[in-house]
Design a protein around this motif. Structure first.
Motif, PDB file in Angstrom:
ATOM      1  N   MET A 190      34.800 -33.988 -21.618  1.00 34.15           N
ATOM      2  CA  MET A 190      35.334 -32.795 -22.282  1.00 34.15           C
ATOM      3  C   MET A 190      35.033 -32.747 -23.807  1.00 34.15           C
ATOM      4  O   MET A 190      35.484 -31.837 -24.354  1.00 34.15           O
ATOM      5  CB  MET A 190      36.959 -33.210 -22.209  1.00 34.15           C
ATOM      6  N   ASN A 191      33.934 -33.444 -24.080  1.00 34.79           N
ATOM      7  CA  ASN A 191      33.295 -33.377 -25.792  1.00 34.79           C
ATOM      8  C   ASN A 191      32.679 -31.949 -25.506  1.00 34.79           C
ATOM      9  O   ASN A 191      31.985 -31.624 -24.538  1.00 34.79           O
ATOM     10  CB  ASN A 191      32.232 -34.412 -25.633  1.00 34.79           C
ATOM     11  N   VAL A 192      32.783 -31.189 -26.775  1.00 32.92           N
ATOM     12  CA  VAL A 192      32.288 -30.001 -26.872  1.00 32.92           C
ATOM     13  C   VAL A 192      30.595 -29.830 -26.246  1.00 32.92           C
ATOM     14  O   VAL A 192      30.340 -28.874 -25.265  1.00 32.92           O
ATOM     15  CB  VAL A 192      32.478 -29.419 -28.070  1.00 32.92           C
ATOM     16  N   LYS A 193      30.075 -30.665 -26.880  1.00 29.90           N
ATOM     17  CA  LYS A 193      28.489 -30.528 -26.560  1.00 29.90           C
ATOM     18  C   LYS A 193      28.300 -30.865 -25.212  1.00 29.90           C
ATOM     19  O   LYS A 193      27.364 -30.442 -24.659  1.00 29.90           O
ATOM     20  CB  LYS A 193      27.871 -31.693 -27.728  1.00 29.90           C
ATOM     21  N   LEU A 249      41.114 -22.777 -14.986  1.00 27.74           N
ATOM     22  CA  LEU A 249      39.740 -23.100 -15.089  1.00 27.74           C
ATOM     23  C   LEU A 249      38.830 -22.068 -15.419  1.00 27.74           C
ATOM     24  O   LEU A 249      38.065 -22.336 -16.122  1.00 27.74           O
ATOM     25  CB  LEU A 249      39.442 -23.401 -13.371  1.00 27.74           C
ATOM     26  N   ILE A 250      39.241 -20.814 -14.925  1.00 23.97           N
ATOM     27  CA  ILE A 250      38.362 -19.761 -15.390  1.00 23.97           C
ATOM     28  C   ILE A 250      38.566 -19.461 -16.692  1.00 23.97           C
ATOM     29  O   ILE A 250      37.392 -19.137 -17.253  1.00 23.97           O
ATOM     30  CB  ILE A 250      38.951 -18.453 -14.546  1.00 23.97           C
ATOM     31  N   GLU A 251      39.514 -19.540 -17.463  1.00 24.41           N
ATOM     32  CA  GLU A 251      39.609 -19.291 -18.644  1.00 24.41           C
ATOM     33  C   GLU A 251      38.925 -20.552 -19.457  1.00 24.41           C
ATOM     34  O   GLU A 251      37.922 -20.122 -20.381  1.00 24.41           O
ATOM     35  CB  GLU A 251      41.235 -19.414 -19.096  1.00 24.41           C
ATOM     36  N   MET A 252      39.000 -21.584 -19.015  1.00 21.03           N
ATOM     37  CA  MET A 252      37.947 -22.719 -19.528  1.00 21.03           C
ATOM     38  C   MET A 252      36.559 -22.371 -19.360  1.00 21.03           C
ATOM     39  O   MET A 252      36.001 -22.743 -20.510  1.00 21.03           O
ATOM     40  CB  MET A 252      38.387 -24.141 -19.049  1.00 21.03           C
ATOM     41  N   GLN A 253      36.001 -21.783 -18.447  1.00 21.37           N
ATOM     42  CA  GLN A 253      34.746 -21.427 -18.417  1.00 21.37           C
ATOM     43  C   GLN A 253      34.568 -20.310 -19.420  1.00 21.37           C
ATOM     44  O   GLN A 253      33.187 -20.642 -19.993  1.00 21.37           O
ATOM     45  CB  GLN A 253      34.443 -20.562 -17.120  1.00 21.37           C
ATOM     46  N   TYR A 254      35.370 -19.573 -19.632  1.00 23.68           N
ATOM     47  CA  TYR A 254      35.025 -18.404 -20.879  1.00 23.68           C
ATOM     48  C   TYR A 254      34.922 -19.291 -22.258  1.00 23.68           C
ATOM     49  O   TYR A 254      34.098 -18.856 -23.068  1.00 23.68           O
ATOM     50  CB  TYR A 254      35.724 -17.448 -20.743  1.00 23.68           C
ATOM     51  N   GLN A 255      35.688 -20.261 -22.426  1.00 25.64           N
ATOM     52  CA  GLN A 255      35.948 -20.937 -23.714  1.00 25.64           C
ATOM     53  C   GLN A 255      34.760 -21.600 -23.824  1.00 25.64           C
ATOM     54  O   GLN A 255      34.263 -21.742 -25.017  1.00 25.64           O
ATOM     55  CB  GLN A 255      37.121 -21.811 -23.740  1.00 25.64           C
ATOM     56  N   ILE A 256      34.092 -22.143 -22.979  1.00 24.21           N
ATOM     57  CA  ILE A 256      32.824 -22.871 -22.792  1.00 24.21           C
ATOM     58  C   ILE A 256      31.686 -21.864 -23.392  1.00 24.21           C
ATOM     59  O   ILE A 256      31.059 -22.072 -24.417  1.00 24.21           O
ATOM     60  CB  ILE A 256      32.400 -23.652 -21.807  1.00 24.21           C
ATOM     61  N   TYR A 257      31.703 -20.559 -22.837  1.00 22.09           N
ATOM     62  CA  TYR A 257      30.679 -19.760 -23.235  1.00 22.09           C
ATOM     63  C   TYR A 257      31.071 -19.441 -24.670  1.00 22.09           C
ATOM     64  O   TYR A 257      29.984 -19.420 -25.472  1.00 22.09           O
ATOM     65  CB  TYR A 257      31.058 -18.400 -22.200  1.00 22.09           C
ATOM     66  N   PHE A 258      32.062 -19.086 -24.838  1.00 21.09           N
ATOM     67  CA  PHE A 258      32.588 -18.832 -26.774  1.00 21.09           C
ATOM     68  C   PHE A 258      31.998 -19.872 -27.343  1.00 21.09           C
ATOM     69  O   PHE A 258      32.113 -19.904 -28.486  1.00 21.09           O
ATOM     70  CB  PHE A 258      33.988 -18.453 -26.629  1.00 21.09           C
ATOM     71  N   SER A 259      32.059 -21.135 -27.156  1.00 15.12           N
ATOM     72  CA  SER A 259      31.815 -22.223 -27.937  1.00 15.12           C
ATOM     73  C   SER A 259      30.417 -22.297 -28.347  1.00 15.12           C
ATOM     74  O   SER A 259      30.024 -23.225 -29.332  1.00 15.12           O
ATOM     75  CB  SER A 259      32.302 -23.550 -27.351  1.00 15.12           C
ATOM     76  N   PHE A 260      29.477 -21.849 -27.664  1.00 13.92           N
ATOM     77  CA  PHE A 260      28.092 -21.957 -27.908  1.00 13.92           C
ATOM     78  C   PHE A 260      27.576 -21.155 -29.330  1.00 13.92           C
ATOM     79  O   PHE A 260      28.409 -20.341 -29.556  1.00 13.92           O
ATOM     80  CB  PHE A 260      27.033 -21.225 -26.850  1.00 13.92           C
TER      81      PHE A 260
END
Length: 330
Positions: free
Chosen positions: A218-221, A263-274
């Protein structure tokens, strides 16, 4: 002799923490009721040697199982197959349990027949050692009382560290977690739900979950690195939900759908974190189209504010989202 509880320890390169994990389980008064499966997932360090030493010293309680590397899900699958306990719990090889609560926990498991037994747990900051209790019931629900799952499902979002399953549910319904994937905790907590009828809440915490380590998935990187893993798990759970939704009660349908939407919302958040990269919008669009292809209603219901904007005008709103994140971090 059938044990009361099987604890499976997924173990990959955990030589630094495995002894703390196993030692926390070896409360002498409950060893006859406890089965500990240390599942070594093709470790490159001394994890296997440590596991076999415990097996040698506690032959009636500990089993060391060596297997080729298959990921966290594969260790859980192995544990389910090999378990002989009435109940089943997963304790990762870098986490541990509260030893002094184990006798009480085993006594409660002997008294119940609930499909899920629920305990609060602690998140432990690996840097500061601070503990934060998660999942302590704030409702008027009774402890040590078996509820129909449907009756209380709207009051919980049960995490892996809080739950203990009746082993027969996992075996009978052939619960099998994706292998060679991170983020499969979501599968483990959701896949048995269609078959669960009852849940019992216990007041005291059991699990100590180590947080803020560099290795943590769950670390952002690490989430950015393993974004496809999360994508695959999210899509698997969308498929699983759609498969069972027509067969579920309204309450279970709502519970599972809420978890899938998270889970779907988290997938978007991962994309936004890049870091800012226009290619990310292409990945987001790929995800959008895949969701639509699965189920239009699921697509419509996953509609956080930023998600709505990025779907509407990605070229316009993607820079706005990145600027918003930059301001929030400053």
């Amino acid at each position: 002799m059938e044990k009361t509880l099987t604890i499976t320890i997924p173990s990959y390169n955990v030589e630094k923490t495995l002894k703390e994990t196993v030692d926390s389980l070896l409360e002498p008064s409950i060893l006859n009721d406890l089965e500990i499966l240390i599942v070594n997932d093709g470790s490159k360090d001394s994890t296997s040697e440590i596991a076999h030493e415990y097996e040698k010293n506690y032959p009636n309680t500990v089993r060391a199982i060596d297997k080729e590397n298959g990921g966290h899900g594969s260790t859980i699958n192995t544990g389910i197959r090999e378990a002989t306990g009435w109940y089943f719990k997963v304790v990762d090889g870098d986490d541990w349990l509260i030893t002094e609560n184990l006798p009480r926990f085993l006594a409660d498991l002997k008294k119940t027949n609930a499909d899920i037994v629920y305990n609060p747990f602690f998140e432990v900051n690996d840097q500061t050692k601070e503990r934060k209790e998660i999942g302590q019931a704030t409702t008027n629900l009774l402890f040590e009382h078996v509820y129909a799952f449907d009756e209380v499902s709207n009051q919980f979002s049960i995490q892996m560290h809080a739950m203990t399953y009746k082993t027969s549910i996992l075996k009978k319904h052939h619960i099998e977690i994706d292998e060679h994937r991170f983020y499969v905790d979501a599968e483990y907590v959701l896949m048995p739900i269609p078959f669960v009828q009852t849940i019992e809440l216990l007041e005291y915490p059991m699990y100590l979950y180590r947080m803020f380590t560099e290795q943590q998935s769950m670390n952002v990187k690490n989430m950015q690195k393993n974004v496809q893993h999360h994508y695959d798990v999210a899509m698997h759970m969308v498929d699983y939900y759609l498969r069972y939704a027509p067969l579920l009660t309204k309450e279970k349908r709502e519970y599972m759908k809420k978890r899938v939407l998270a889970l779907i919302e988290m997938q978007y958040q991962i994309y936004f974190s890049f870091p800012f990269d226009w290619n990310v919008t292409k990945e987001i669009e790929r995800f959008n189209q895949a969701l639509k292809g699965k189920d239009v209603q699921i697509y419509k219901d996953s509609h956080g504010t930023m998600v709505r904007f990025i779907r509407l005008q990605p070229k316009l709103f993607y820079p706005v989202i990145k600027l918003r994140e930059k301001v929030r971090r400053s």
